[in-house]
Design an enzyme around this catalytic site. Sequence first.
Site, PDB file in Angstrom:
ATOM      1  N   SER A  16       0.822  -1.117   0.060  1.00  0.00           N
ATOM      2  CA  SER A  16      -0.285   0.019   0.148  1.00  0.00           C
ATOM      3  C   SER A  16       0.854   1.052   0.013  1.00  0.00           C
ATOM      4  O   SER A  16       1.846   1.436   0.771  1.00  0.00           O
ATOM      5  CB  SER A  16      -1.144   0.104   1.166  1.00  0.00           C
ATOM      6  OG  SER A  16      -1.772   1.319   1.440  1.00  0.00           O
ATOM      7  N   LYS A  66     -14.772  -3.101   4.343  1.00  0.00           N
ATOM      8  CA  LYS A  66     -15.369  -1.813   4.377  1.00  0.00           C
ATOM      9  C   LYS A  66     -16.846  -2.104   4.846  1.00  0.00           C
ATOM     10  O   LYS A  66     -17.243  -1.310   5.323  1.00  0.00           O
ATOM     11  CB  LYS A  66     -15.235  -1.338   2.837  1.00  0.00           C
ATOM     12  CG  LYS A  66     -14.047  -0.727   2.553  1.00  0.00           C
ATOM     13  CD  LYS A  66     -14.229   0.051   1.161  1.00  0.00           C
ATOM     14  CE  LYS A  66     -13.024   0.620   0.663  1.00  0.00           C
ATOM     15  NZ  LYS A  66     -12.955   1.332  -0.463  1.00  0.00           N
ATOM     16  N   ASP A 100     -14.473   7.738  -0.593  1.00  0.00           N
ATOM     17  CA  ASP A 100     -14.257   7.517  -2.129  1.00  0.00           C
ATOM     18  C   ASP A 100     -14.921   8.159  -2.878  1.00  0.00           C
ATOM     19  O   ASP A 100     -14.498   8.645  -4.304  1.00  0.00           O
ATOM     20  CB  ASP A 100     -14.580   5.884  -1.977  1.00  0.00           C
ATOM     21  CG  ASP A 100     -13.724   4.862  -1.407  1.00  0.00           C
ATOM     22  OD1 ASP A 100     -12.537   5.294  -1.381  1.00  0.00           O
ATOM     23  OD2 ASP A 100     -14.249   3.827  -1.298  1.00  0.00           O
TER      24      ASP A 100
END
Length: 265
Positions: A16, A66, A100
């Site tokens: 990441s 999520k 997002d």
Amino acid sequence: MKKLKLAVVGKDVSQSSSPKMHTFIARRLGAEIEYDKISIAPEDFSAHAEELFKKYDGFNVTIPFKLDIIPYLKSLEGDAHTFGAVNTVLSATRAGYNTDGLGFMLMLKNAGIVPEGKSVLILGAGGAGRSAAKKLKDAGADVYVFDMRAQSAVELQREFGVTAVSQIENKPYDIIINATGVGMHKSVGISPVGEELISLCGRAIDLIYVPPKSKFLEIAENCGKQILNGMAMLFYQAYYAECIYLSLQPDDAKAKELFEEYCTL
């Protein structure tokens, strides 16, 4: 201001770029943070969830957690409530947020793309596809969604009023968006759709950012189309998350300035 302890949590976040990105943004916003990468096997998430709230001031949640984090939260704010998915958590309040969609829309804005009145085909009805579909619909676009699991697209049609497409036809769209994972990891070099469809469309957007130019975007570029990868979306959703952590009002112009600087590093 104290140094915040933050982290990104996912199945495998070893590669990441979140620590580098969030640390850069925080410093430019006048704060210092410590940002960890936490990889957890899906079957072990419930055993580690409570530790996250104790150890970190806040954390970002990525695939596949999520939704898994939601039972541990006290509230879902804004888009997190709308999407039923969380990517940003404030530990003190146990509030969940989703940045997002905001990141996606700012990416479009800064690329000079105005969704209103445009026909848009979204490939993929998962987390990224959901946020893009809802934001585009709200912005006045005519949104079509295809997913290999047809029921996922139908659910988006029911929830957000977009149009579920059961099969992909070679017809023109103003914008085509790849919100699937096709083109990354083991599927590098593969496009989710062929040149015949891509050649009919005005712009191609791939929410993948590794590799920077997927096969999908490569085909589109060779067809003379405007292309855009998901790096800006990733950066902007991180910017909005940092504003939440630091209790700052987001500034879209500042976000753009920071992204342009980050790209030169």
